[in-house]
Design an enzyme around this catalytic site. Structure first.
Site, short mmCIF file in Angstrom:
data_model
loop_
_atom_site.label_atom_id
_atom_site.label_comp_id
_atom_site.label_asym_id
_atom_site.label_seq_id
_atom_site.Cartn_x
_atom_site.Cartn_y
_atom_site.Cartn_z
N SER A 73 0.82 -1.22 0.00
CA SER A 73 0.00 0.00 0.00
C SER A 73 0.85 1.26 0.00
O SER A 73 1.94 1.31 0.59
CB SER A 73 -0.90 -0.01 1.23
N HIS A 94 -7.00 2.41 7.34
CA HIS A 94 -7.23 3.70 6.68
C HIS A 94 -8.42 3.58 5.75
O HIS A 94 -8.53 2.61 4.99
CB HIS A 94 -6.00 4.10 5.88
N ASP A 119 -18.55 5.85 24.64
CA ASP A 119 -18.20 4.44 24.82
C ASP A 119 -16.92 4.07 24.07
O ASP A 119 -15.98 3.53 24.64
CB ASP A 119 -19.33 3.54 24.29
N HIS A 159 -8.07 14.49 4.10
CA HIS A 159 -7.69 13.15 3.65
C HIS A 159 -8.74 12.12 4.02
O HIS A 159 -9.56 11.74 3.20
CB HIS A 159 -6.31 12.80 4.23
N TYR A 213 -18.87 -3.75 29.86
CA TYR A 213 -19.74 -4.17 28.75
C TYR A 213 -19.26 -5.47 28.11
O TYR A 213 -18.06 -5.69 27.94
CB TYR A 213 -19.79 -3.06 27.71
#
Length: 219
Positions: A73, A94, A119, A159, A213
């Site tokens: 990449s 990304h 959260d 971006h 949680y």
């Protein structure tokens, strides 16, 4: 371990497509190889439909290709910089997801006006500096903004979104949640001024989600 991670990282790219976070060949997922100074990342410019575990590229923490038949990449240097400077990070993602990137285009942090934001992000989703693609300037911006910050996501100005996590899967989750709240807060602002959440309530919500949680044995 590398082959398992190649398979996992390849599969996680399908989640970017599933949640409409990417278009064409944009976006990428990487994962750190446990116990090694290596990471696995998506090849550059390859269609999501054509990705396979074998097409994933293994790089060292300087961004050099160690194994793989494809060029990595164009964001590889940024990922490598994050891994070098944030040893707790096991995955980087990304995307150019629409709503989050719209906030990035405005150079504006997403304010914490939803319990889901408290959260997952522990407050606002911050804005990072403008940086050109190809070198490690993006990585420097990510590290500068997210070091010591609760948020696993940063909006790089003009971006898009970069997220980090203890694993590649955790970083993908952060990217999914970032786009979800970016959309909701945007819609809220079309209706009026969103109501902020008090900092002490943000702190309590964040602590509950991070430490109470869910099924604790599976986290």
């Amino acid at each position: 371990m590398i082959e398992q991670l190649r398979e996992a990282v390849c599969g996680l790219h399908a989640e970017l497509v599933r949640y409409n976070l990417v278009a064409w060949t944009a976006g990428n997922v990487s994962g750190r190889v446990p116990g090694e100074d290596l990471f696995v990342i998506k090849p550059s410019g390859v269609s999501y439909d054509d990705l396979t575990p074998a097409s994933m590229v293994v790089c060292d923490l300087e961004g050099n290709v160690v194994d793989g038949a494809h060029a990595p990449s164009s964001d590889t240097a940024a990922h490598a910089y994050v891994y070098r400077h944030m040893p707790e990070v096991g995955g980087v993602v990304h995307t150019h997801s629409t709503y989050a990137s719209a906030w990035a285009a405005r150079g504006e942090s997403i304010p914490c006006v939803l319990t889901a934001m408290a959260d997952e992000f522990g407050g606002e989703i911050p804005i990072g500096p403008f940086a050109l693609i190809g070198g490690d300037d993006i990585g420097k911006g990510i590290v500068k903004v997210l070091s010591g910050h609760r948020s696993p996501a940063v909006l790089m100005q003009n971006h898009g979104v970069f997220t980090i996590g203890a694993s590649a899967k955790a970083a993908v989750k952060a990217a999914v949640m970032c786009e979800d709240v970016a959309r909701t807060v945007h819609v809220s602002r079309q209706l009026g001024e969103p109501l902020p959440i008090r900092q002490d309530d943000v702190d309590r919500l964040y602590d509950r989600y991070q430490n109470v949680y869910g099924q604790r044995s599976s986290r």
